[in-house]
Design a protein around this motif. Structure first.
Motif, PDB file in Angstrom:
ATOM      1  N   PHE A   1       6.208   0.526 -50.065  1.00 34.12           N
ATOM      2  CA  PHE A   1       7.286   0.699 -49.089  1.00 34.12           C
ATOM      3  C   PHE A   1       7.628   2.183 -48.929  1.00 34.12           C
ATOM      4  O   PHE A   1       7.893   2.657 -47.817  1.00 34.12           O
ATOM      5  N   ARG A   2       7.607   2.941 -50.033  1.00 33.11           N
ATOM      6  CA  ARG A   2       7.919   4.365 -49.953  1.00 33.11           C
ATOM      7  C   ARG A   2       6.823   5.116 -49.207  1.00 33.11           C
ATOM      8  O   ARG A   2       7.087   5.978 -48.368  1.00 33.11           O
ATOM      9  N   VAL A   3       5.569   4.797 -49.503  1.00 32.04           N
ATOM     10  CA  VAL A   3       4.443   5.417 -48.792  1.00 32.04           C
ATOM     11  C   VAL A   3       4.579   5.174 -47.298  1.00 32.04           C
ATOM     12  O   VAL A   3       4.448   6.083 -46.468  1.00 32.04           O
ATOM     13  N   ASN A   4       4.846   3.923 -46.944  1.00 32.80           N
ATOM     14  CA  ASN A   4       4.999   3.569 -45.533  1.00 32.80           C
ATOM     15  C   ASN A   4       6.152   4.337 -44.894  1.00 32.80           C
ATOM     16  O   ASN A   4       6.034   4.861 -43.775  1.00 32.80           O
ATOM     17  N   ALA A   5       7.281   4.428 -45.594  1.00 28.74           N
ATOM     18  CA  ALA A   5       8.449   5.108 -45.034  1.00 28.74           C
ATOM     19  C   ALA A   5       8.170   6.582 -44.792  1.00 28.74           C
ATOM     20  O   ALA A   5       8.558   7.138 -43.748  1.00 28.74           O
ATOM     21  N   VAL A   6       7.483   7.232 -45.716  1.00 26.27           N
ATOM     22  CA  VAL A   6       7.170   8.660 -45.567  1.00 26.27           C
ATOM     23  C   VAL A   6       6.231   8.885 -44.395  1.00 26.27           C
ATOM     24  O   VAL A   6       6.461   9.756 -43.536  1.00 26.27           O
ATOM     25  N   LEU A   7       5.169   8.086 -44.315  1.00 24.74           N
ATOM     26  CA  LEU A   7       4.183   8.262 -43.245  1.00 24.74           C
ATOM     27  C   LEU A   7       4.766   7.889 -41.882  1.00 24.74           C
ATOM     28  O   LEU A   7       4.525   8.571 -40.882  1.00 24.74           O
ATOM     29  N   THR A   8       5.549   6.818 -41.852  1.00 26.57           N
ATOM     30  CA  THR A   8       6.155   6.390 -40.593  1.00 26.57           C
ATOM     31  C   THR A   8       7.176   7.411 -40.112  1.00 26.57           C
ATOM     32  O   THR A   8       7.270   7.704 -38.912  1.00 26.57           O
ATOM     33  N   GLY A   9       7.944   7.973 -41.047  1.00 25.73           N
ATOM     34  CA  GLY A   9       8.911   9.002 -40.682  1.00 25.73           C
ATOM     35  C   GLY A   9       8.245  10.228 -40.097  1.00 25.73           C
ATOM     36  O   GLY A   9       8.735  10.803 -39.114  1.00 25.73           O
ATOM     37  N   HIS A  10       7.113  10.619 -40.685  1.00 21.97           N
ATOM     38  CA  HIS A  10       6.386  11.773 -40.151  1.00 21.97           C
ATOM     39  C   HIS A  10       5.840  11.467 -38.763  1.00 21.97           C
ATOM     40  O   HIS A  10       5.917  12.311 -37.857  1.00 21.97           O
ATOM     41  N   ALA A  11       5.292  10.268 -38.584  1.00 20.38           N
ATOM     42  CA  ALA A  11       4.764   9.879 -37.269  1.00 20.38           C
ATOM     43  C   ALA A  11       5.862   9.893 -36.213  1.00 20.38           C
ATOM     44  O   ALA A  11       5.658  10.385 -35.091  1.00 20.38           O
ATOM     45  N   ASP A  12       7.038   9.385 -36.567  1.00 20.62           N
ATOM     46  CA  ASP A  12       8.155   9.345 -35.620  1.00 20.62           C
ATOM     47  C   ASP A  12       8.504  10.745 -35.109  1.00 20.62           C
ATOM     48  O   ASP A  12       8.803  10.937 -33.916  1.00 20.62           O
ATOM     49  N   LYS A  13       8.491  11.727 -36.007  1.00 23.20           N
ATOM     50  CA  LYS A  13       8.828  13.100 -35.616  1.00 23.20           C
ATOM     51  C   LYS A  13       7.841  13.659 -34.590  1.00 23.20           C
ATOM     52  O   LYS A  13       8.185  14.563 -33.822  1.00 23.20           O
ATOM     53  N   LEU A  14       6.630  13.105 -34.584  1.00 22.46           N
ATOM     54  CA  LEU A  14       5.575  13.608 -33.708  1.00 22.46           C
ATOM     55  C   LEU A  14       5.407  12.771 -32.450  1.00 22.46           C
ATOM     56  O   LEU A  14       4.498  13.022 -31.648  1.00 22.46           O
ATOM     57  N   GLY A  15       6.240  11.761 -32.264  1.00 23.17           N
ATOM     58  CA  GLY A  15       6.114  10.893 -31.102  1.00 23.17           C
ATOM     59  C   GLY A  15       4.993   9.881 -31.226  1.00 23.17           C
ATOM     60  O   GLY A  15       4.502   9.366 -30.212  1.00 23.17           O
ATOM     61  N   LEU A  16       4.612   9.569 -32.458  1.00 28.69           N
ATOM     62  CA  LEU A  16       3.550   8.597 -32.715  1.00 28.69           C
ATOM     63  C   LEU A  16       4.135   7.314 -33.282  1.00 28.69           C
ATOM     64  O   LEU A  16       5.157   7.330 -33.975  1.00 28.69           O
ATOM     65  N   SER A  17       3.475   6.198 -33.007  1.00 27.09           N
ATOM     66  CA  SER A  17       3.815   4.926 -33.632  1.00 27.09           C
ATOM     67  C   SER A  17       2.862   4.697 -34.796  1.00 27.09           C
ATOM     68  O   SER A  17       1.643   4.707 -34.613  1.00 27.09           O
ATOM     69  N   HIS A  18       3.427   4.524 -35.986  1.00 32.51           N
ATOM     70  CA  HIS A  18       2.624   4.171 -37.167  1.00 32.51           C
ATOM     71  C   HIS A  18       2.726   2.662 -37.320  1.00 32.51           C
ATOM     72  O   HIS A  18       3.612   2.141 -37.985  1.00 32.51           O
ATOM     73  N   CYS A  19       1.816   1.957 -36.657  1.00 34.48           N
ATOM     74  CA  CYS A  19       1.938   0.504 -36.524  1.00 34.48           C
ATOM     75  C   CYS A  19       1.688  -0.220 -37.836  1.00 34.48           C
ATOM     76  O   CYS A  19       2.414  -1.152 -38.195  1.00 34.48           O
ATOM     77  N   ASP A  20       0.648   0.167 -38.527  1.00 29.70           N
ATOM     78  CA  ASP A  20       0.331  -0.474 -39.804  1.00 29.70           C
ATOM     79  C   ASP A  20      -0.607   0.433 -40.587  1.00 29.70           C
ATOM     80  O   ASP A  20      -1.086   1.453 -40.085  1.00 29.70           O
ATOM     81  N   GLY A  21      -0.859   0.049 -41.814  1.00 34.41           N
ATOM     82  CA  GLY A  21      -1.748   0.849 -42.653  1.00 34.41           C
ATOM     83  C   GLY A  21      -2.019   0.121 -43.950  1.00 34.41           C
ATOM     84  O   GLY A  21      -1.628  -1.038 -44.132  1.00 34.41           O
ATOM     85  N   LYS A  22      -2.698   0.809 -44.856  1.00 33.36           N
ATOM     86  CA  LYS A  22      -2.991   0.190 -46.144  1.00 33.36           C
ATOM     87  C   LYS A  22      -2.998   1.253 -47.226  1.00 33.36           C
ATOM     88  O   LYS A  22      -3.155   2.453 -46.966  1.00 33.36           O
ATOM     89  N   ALA A  23      -2.807   0.774 -48.442  1.00 35.64           N
ATOM     90  CA  ALA A  23      -2.812   1.656 -49.601  1.00 35.64           C
ATOM     91  C   ALA A  23      -3.658   1.024 -50.691  1.00 35.64           C
ATOM     92  O   ALA A  23      -3.709  -0.204 -50.823  1.00 35.64           O
TER      93      ALA A  23
END
Length: 321
Positions: A188-210
């Motif tokens: 959840f923390r990994v997702n939050a960090v990556l999604t937050g960074h994507a949001d700042k750039l105007g990107l949608s971080h739809c899904d991912g894996k770890a």
């Protein structure tokens, strides 16, 4: 030595032992994979460096957020040195954290929305998945942003990865209840960090894996290449910024390789049909997409690439013809 079905080459610098981790180097290539086929026939110039720079950036970003990773250093232009864990034979004995220093045979998937191409839509439609299985009240519309991220689990060492229940995932990874909960919390923390960074750039971080390793001191350590377009589904203004573009072309053109059926029918990999090559006009467009995504994501102007919005529009123009 090559990693099976991977876009990376693995070089072992120091092999791991039962008592200590080793050192490896990933060389990121310009290859791509779809449909669990393995490396497809075309290479996309510049892709390997673009993905590698994003991976190095993400490891630093995540470590700043308190996530322990296997990253050691970036070796320009397209290599990463990392802590190398053992890949034990699962049949030999059950995995336990006490044995330490092993790569969990498990991937943890996180989903923030369900865009076109998400396997959740297909599995819900066929009945292989019920909404309640992933904490949903009903089948969501395509592209809907979820109220909270979904977590799923899948194998990593099968010819075609299988989805797992949480109980089966925990057993396969050899984790106790506290460690399995920690695995979820880190994800959840990994997702939050990556999604937050994507949001700042105007990107949608739809899904991912770890993916994770269990260290010799019995700590979960983030591995692989999180937050890159090889591991995450990123979109800009409704346009996929990664291999979903290529996967969609194979499906629309009737050139999809039915790997699941081939494996179920017992067809040896050596007898699988050769995949078709991409139309030549795809390669420069995808090169620009990967390079511009990497530059936007990392803030590094290391390659000559167009603005990401222009690169995404070029992809849309190409795929809508």
């Amino acid at each position: 030595m090559p990693v099976l079905n991977s876009t990376k080459n693995l070089h072992v610098i120091e092999p791991p032992t039962a008592k200590r981790e080793g050192v490896g180097v990933f060389e990121y290539t310009d290859h791509y994979t779809v449909f669990h086929y393995g490396r497809m026939p075309d290479a996309i110039p510049g892709k390997g460096e673009a993905i590698c720079r994003m991976a190095a950036f993400n490891f630093r970003l995540l470590e700043e957020a308190g996530v322990r990773t296997h990253f050691r250093r970036f070796i320009a232009p397209n290599r990463i040195e990392f802590t190398l864990a053992r890949l034990p034979e699962q049949a030999a004995r059950p995995l336990t954290p006490a044995s330490g220093n092993y790569l969990l045979p498990l991937q943890v998937l996180f989903r923030n929305e369900l865009p076109p191409g998400s396997s959740v839509h297909r599995r819900l439609a066929t009945g292989d998945l019920a909404p309640a299985d992933v904490g949903l009240d009903a089948i969501p519309p395509v592209g809907e942003k979820l109220k909270q991220p979904l977590i799923e689990y899948a194998t990593t060492r099968d010819d075609v990865n299988r989805f797992l229940t949480p109980a089966h995932a925990q057993d396969l990874a050899g984790l106790d209840d506290e460690q399995f909960q920690a695995l979820r919390e880190i994800t959840f923390r990994v997702n939050a960090v990556l999604t937050g960074h994507a949001d700042k750039l105007g990107l949608s971080h739809c899904d991912g894996k770890a993916e994770y390793l269990m260290s010799s001191d019995q700590q979960l350590v983030l591995a692989d290449s999180p937050g890159t377009p090889d591991e995450s589904r990123l979109m800009r203004d409704g346009v996929h910024c990664g291999k979903q573009v290529l996967r969609d072309w194979y499906v629309r053109s009737g050139n999809e390789i039915p790997t699941g059926k081939l494996i179920a029918d017992g067809v040896p990999r050596s007898q699988w049909p050769q995949p078709a090559s991409l139309p030549p006009e795809f390669l420069p467009v995808m090169t620009d997409l990967y390079r511009s995504l990497s530059q936007t994501w990392t803030g590094e102007q290391h390659q000559d690439a167009p603005d990401l919005l222009a690169a995404a529009r070029a992809v849309a123009d190409l795929t809508n013809r």
